[in-house]
Scaffold this motif. Structure first.
Motif, PDB file in Angstrom:
ATOM      1  N   GLY A  26       0.704  -1.223   0.041  1.00 20.11           N
ATOM      2  CA  GLY A  26       0.008   0.050  -0.129  1.00 20.11           C
ATOM      3  C   GLY A  26       0.750   1.153   0.026  1.00 20.11           C
ATOM      4  N   LEU A  27       1.809   1.141   0.825  1.00 22.79           N
ATOM      5  CA  LEU A  27       2.906   2.365   0.699  1.00 22.79           C
ATOM      6  C   LEU A  27       3.610   2.621  -0.611  1.00 22.79           C
ATOM      7  CD1 LEU A  27       3.880   4.650   2.988  1.00 22.79           C
ATOM      8  CD2 LEU A  27       5.868   3.191   3.342  1.00 22.79           C
ATOM      9  N   ARG A  28       3.956   1.580  -1.140  1.00 22.44           N
ATOM     10  CA  ARG A  28       4.560   1.812  -2.576  1.00 22.44           C
ATOM     11  C   ARG A  28       3.621   2.275  -3.532  1.00 22.44           C
ATOM     12  NH1 ARG A  28       6.245  -3.884  -1.646  1.00 22.44           N
ATOM     13  NH2 ARG A  28       8.284  -3.720  -0.503  1.00 22.44           N
ATOM     14  N   ARG A  29       2.523   1.855  -3.492  1.00 18.34           N
ATOM     15  CA  ARG A  29       1.361   2.039  -4.437  1.00 18.34           C
ATOM     16  C   ARG A  29       0.658   3.575  -4.032  1.00 18.34           C
ATOM     17  NH1 ARG A  29      -1.358  -2.884  -3.665  1.00 18.34           N
ATOM     18  NH2 ARG A  29      -2.484  -1.706  -2.117  1.00 18.34           N
ATOM     19  N   GLY A  30       1.044   4.057  -2.999  1.00 19.33           N
ATOM     20  CA  GLY A  30       0.675   5.540  -2.518  1.00 19.33           C
ATOM     21  C   GLY A  30      -1.041   5.245  -2.235  1.00 19.33           C
ATOM     22  N   SER A  31      -1.511   3.911  -1.941  1.00 12.69           N
ATOM     23  CA  SER A  31      -3.019   3.768  -1.373  1.00 12.69           C
ATOM     24  C   SER A  31      -3.073   3.993   0.102  1.00 12.69           C
ATOM     25  CB  SER A  31      -3.307   2.457  -2.146  1.00 12.69           C
ATOM     26  OG  SER A  31      -2.640   1.508  -1.734  1.00 12.69           O
ATOM     27  N   LEU A  32      -1.804   3.836   0.734  1.00 15.42           N
ATOM     28  CA  LEU A  32      -1.872   3.834   2.181  1.00 15.42           C
ATOM     29  C   LEU A  32      -1.752   5.183   2.934  1.00 15.42           C
ATOM     30  CD1 LEU A  32      -2.094   1.159   4.255  1.00 15.42           C
ATOM     31  CD2 LEU A  32       0.411   1.830   4.371  1.00 15.42           C
ATOM     32  N   LYS A  33      -2.401   5.574   3.713  1.00 19.07           N
ATOM     33  CA  LYS A  33      -2.109   6.795   4.710  1.00 19.07           C
ATOM     34  C   LYS A  33      -1.139   6.339   5.614  1.00 19.07           C
ATOM     35  CE  LYS A  33      -3.965  11.055   6.664  1.00 19.07           C
ATOM     36  NZ  LYS A  33      -2.641  11.407   7.299  1.00 19.07           N
ATOM     37  N   ILE A 273       5.466   6.101  23.978  1.00 17.80           N
ATOM     38  CA  ILE A 273       5.668   6.063  22.697  1.00 17.80           C
ATOM     39  C   ILE A 273       6.063   4.800  22.024  1.00 17.80           C
ATOM     40  CG2 ILE A 273       7.049   7.463  20.861  1.00 17.80           C
ATOM     41  CD1 ILE A 273       7.502   9.316  22.905  1.00 17.80           C
ATOM     42  N   LEU A 274       5.273   4.228  21.193  1.00 16.27           N
ATOM     43  CA  LEU A 274       5.633   3.075  20.606  1.00 16.27           C
ATOM     44  C   LEU A 274       6.781   3.277  19.557  1.00 16.27           C
ATOM     45  CD1 LEU A 274       2.046   1.747  20.204  1.00 16.27           C
ATOM     46  CD2 LEU A 274       3.491   1.229  21.902  1.00 16.27           C
ATOM     47  N   ILE A 275       7.676   2.347  19.488  1.00 16.90           N
ATOM     48  CA  ILE A 275       8.802   2.604  18.731  1.00 16.90           C
ATOM     49  C   ILE A 275       9.212   1.054  18.038  1.00 16.90           C
ATOM     50  CG2 ILE A 275      10.771   2.346  20.111  1.00 16.90           C
ATOM     51  CD1 ILE A 275      11.997   4.671  18.611  1.00 16.90           C
ATOM     52  N   HIS A 276       9.861   1.001  17.025  1.00 18.13           N
ATOM     53  CA  HIS A 276      10.640  -0.476  16.508  1.00 18.13           C
ATOM     54  C   HIS A 276       9.220  -1.071  15.935  1.00 18.13           C
ATOM     55  CE1 HIS A 276      12.387  -4.544  16.623  1.00 18.13           C
ATOM     56  NE2 HIS A 276      13.435  -3.613  16.166  1.00 18.13           N
ATOM     57  N   ILE A 277       8.564  -0.385  15.062  1.00 20.67           N
ATOM     58  CA  ILE A 277       7.462  -0.731  14.570  1.00 20.67           C
ATOM     59  C   ILE A 277       7.542  -1.736  13.483  1.00 20.67           C
ATOM     60  CG2 ILE A 277       5.052  -0.187  13.814  1.00 20.67           C
ATOM     61  CD1 ILE A 277       5.815   2.678  15.291  1.00 20.67           C
ATOM     62  N   ASN A 278       7.087  -2.859  13.227  1.00 24.49           N
ATOM     63  CA  ASN A 278       7.421  -3.808  12.105  1.00 24.49           C
ATOM     64  C   ASN A 278       6.568  -3.209  10.883  1.00 24.49           C
ATOM     65  OD1 ASN A 278       9.159  -6.090  11.121  1.00 24.49           O
ATOM     66  ND2 ASN A 278       7.136  -6.884  10.800  1.00 24.49           N
ATOM     67  N   ASN A 279       6.959  -3.645   9.845  1.00 29.74           N
ATOM     68  CA  ASN A 279       6.303  -2.963   8.642  1.00 29.74           C
ATOM     69  C   ASN A 279       4.891  -3.866   8.477  1.00 29.74           C
ATOM     70  OD1 ASN A 279       6.706  -5.538   6.745  1.00 29.74           O
ATOM     71  ND2 ASN A 279       8.857  -4.795   7.274  1.00 29.74           N
ATOM     72  N   THR A 280       4.646  -4.991   9.068  1.00 28.75           N
ATOM     73  CA  THR A 280       3.371  -5.555   9.049  1.00 28.75           C
ATOM     74  C   THR A 280       2.340  -5.276  10.085  1.00 28.75           C
ATOM     75  OG1 THR A 280       4.384  -7.250  10.780  1.00 28.75           O
ATOM     76  CG2 THR A 280       4.435  -7.818   8.389  1.00 28.75           C
ATOM     77  N   ASN A 281       2.728  -4.169  11.018  1.00 31.60           N
ATOM     78  CA  ASN A 281       1.929  -3.753  12.016  1.00 31.60           C
ATOM     79  C   ASN A 281       0.736  -2.729  11.429  1.00 31.60           C
ATOM     80  OD1 ASN A 281       0.639  -2.721  14.023  1.00 31.60           O
ATOM     81  ND2 ASN A 281       2.688  -2.795  15.469  1.00 31.60           N
ATOM     82  N   PRO A 282      -0.488  -3.363  11.734  1.00 30.89           N
ATOM     83  CA  PRO A 282      -1.645  -2.460  11.141  1.00 30.89           C
ATOM     84  C   PRO A 282      -1.699  -0.993  11.815  1.00 30.89           C
ATOM     85  CG  PRO A 282      -2.340  -4.122  12.491  1.00 30.89           C
ATOM     86  CD  PRO A 282      -0.711  -4.593  12.423  1.00 30.89           C
ATOM     87  N   ILE A 283      -0.828  -0.644  12.889  1.00 30.88           N
ATOM     88  CA  ILE A 283      -0.978   0.762  13.496  1.00 30.88           C
ATOM     89  C   ILE A 283      -0.430   1.719  12.598  1.00 30.88           C
ATOM     90  CG2 ILE A 283      -0.957  -0.115  16.026  1.00 30.88           C
ATOM     91  CD1 ILE A 283       1.564   1.005  16.166  1.00 30.88           C
ATOM     92  N   ASP A 285      -0.857   2.162   9.333  1.00 27.55           N
ATOM     93  CA  ASP A 285      -2.125   2.694   8.531  1.00 27.55           C
ATOM     94  C   ASP A 285      -2.774   3.620   9.499  1.00 27.55           C
ATOM     95  OD1 ASP A 285      -4.349   3.160   7.187  1.00 27.55           O
ATOM     96  OD2 ASP A 285      -4.754   0.888   6.694  1.00 27.55           O
ATOM     97  N   GLU A 286      -2.662   5.124   9.079  1.00 22.40           N
ATOM     98  CA  GLU A 286      -3.218   5.909   9.962  1.00 22.40           C
ATOM     99  C   GLU A 286      -4.796   6.099   9.735  1.00 22.40           C
ATOM    100  OE1 GLU A 286      -0.932   9.710   8.889  1.00 22.40           O
ATOM    101  OE2 GLU A 286       0.971   8.537   9.289  1.00 22.40           O
ATOM    102  N   LYS A 287      -5.431   5.097   8.801  1.00 20.02           N
ATOM    103  CA  LYS A 287      -6.783   5.101   8.871  1.00 20.02           C
ATOM    104  C   LYS A 287      -7.316   3.890   9.447  1.00 20.02           C
ATOM    105  CE  LYS A 287      -7.598   8.004   4.905  1.00 20.02           C
ATOM    106  NZ  LYS A 287      -7.783   8.147   3.452  1.00 20.02           N
ATOM    107  N   SER A 288      -6.553   3.152  10.282  1.00 26.28           N
ATOM    108  CA  SER A 288      -7.013   1.719  10.439  1.00 26.28           C
ATOM    109  C   SER A 288      -7.432   1.800  12.120  1.00 26.28           C
ATOM    110  CB  SER A 288      -5.709   0.699  10.776  1.00 26.28           C
ATOM    111  OG  SER A 288      -4.769   1.143  11.643  1.00 26.28           O
ATOM    112  N   ALA A 289      -8.289   0.801  12.364  1.00 26.67           N
ATOM    113  CA  ALA A 289      -8.935   0.644  13.652  1.00 26.67           C
ATOM    114  C   ALA A 289      -7.748   0.671  14.677  1.00 26.67           C
ATOM    115  CB  ALA A 289     -10.028  -0.353  13.663  1.00 26.67           C
TER     116      ALA A 289
END
Ligand SMILES: [Zn+2]
Length: 310
Positions: A26-33, A273-283, A285-289
């Protein structure tokens, strides 16, 4: 004390070069905030002149160049980088040392176990000995307090105090069985509390959850950087990235029974403050639940360039 986040992602960064998880795609495509992130790197300065690194990220060269605070002064005085604190011997925490190999002396603070893993099994780190004087390795205990001075005169009171605590992780896979058998388990992964006056910064980017000693420190620190690697225990399996669970690789997931959100002290006084966030983590995505859940629980999500003061 000034604090700056130069990198906030787990190993691989975000996006990760070979990952097709929904976040990276999503980040590569530009479809993910979402914001791209480099691998976890935090810097702090007790006096706004001399800086210390927490971790030595694989992205360190780019991160140092992006931080005006770390540029060498015009007057040929030494680099503002005085030392590096290593929480573990993981590739993500130590690879940046190789970016610092350009004939510059500085301090490396690490447990004996981490030093042994690096120096015995990885001759490549000997490049740090080329500087004159060579890089100075300082041994930390897994449960200790070290007074740190910003000048060579250490007769007066310390400028800041570094307290360490074991966080219960494992040594990395690259350490041989033979070396491993001689290394103290509680020196594999440590957390740091940097204390100046009555202010405390707590840095624990890798929390296995096997011990609860971190909770009282998290409760009383003014700024807490804590393990935000995974949202769920089976995240790597569901995204096809690994057959191992978050707990199996030494990270307490955020959600679920016994997860970090549940275990974090409810009456903690400081910023968390959450840090060391893996690329799979849904947090990410700024629009995610899930993003909303952590914000509603009072957490902040670290991002590259985040600046703090305490
Ligand atoms: Zn990914």
């Amino acid at each position: 004390m000034r604090v700056k986040v130069l990198g906030s992602a787990a190993g691989g960064g975000f996006p990760q070069w070979n990952c097709q998880c929904p976040n990276c795609s999503g980040l590569r495509r530009g479809s993910l905030k979402a914001r791209p992130r480099t691998q976890t790197q935090v810097i702090f300065s007790p006096d706004s002149k001399i800086w210390f690194l927490l971790c030595a990220s694989p992205d360190l060269r780019q991160q140092v160049l992006s931080a005006r605070e770390l540029a060498p002064p015009e007057d040929s005085s030494p680099s503002p980088i005085a030392g590096v604190f290593l929480p573990s011997a993981d590739v993500d925490s130590v690879m940046g040392l190789l970016h610092l190999r350009e004939f510059q002396s500085f301090f490396v603070f690490a447990t004996r176990g981490v030093q042994c893993a690096l120096q015995k099994e990885n001759r490549i780190f000997r490049v740090l000995e080329r500087s004159n004087p060579p890089v100075k390795w300082q041994t930390l205990s897994s449960k200790g307090r070290l007074g740190c001075h910003l000048t060579e005169d250490s007769s007066g009171p310390a400028d800041f105090i570094c307290t360490t605590l074991p966080l219960g992780g494992c040594y990395p896979d690259y350490v041989s069985e033979e070396t491993l058998s001689a290394l103290p388990p509680d020196e594999a992964t440590i957390g740091f509390v940097m204390e100046q006056g009555d202010k405390r910064l707590f840095f624990a980017p890798s929390l296995s959850g096997s011990s609860g000693a971190w909770r009282s420190i998290a409760e009383t620190s003014d700024i807490v950087f804590i393990d935000g690697t995974f949202w769920s225990d089976d995240e790597l399996m569901r995204t096809g990235r690994s057959r191992k669970s978050a707990c199996e690789i030494g990270h307490l997931p955020l959600s679920g029974p016994g997860g970090l959100l549940e275990q974090f002290p409810a009456n903690a006084k400081g910023r968390k403050i959450l840090i060391h966030i893996n690329n799979t983590n849904p947090i990410l995505d700024e629009k995610s639940a899930e993003h909303r859940v952590v914000l509603d629980a009072g957490f902040e999500i670290a991002y590259d360039g985040m600046e703090l003061e305490l």
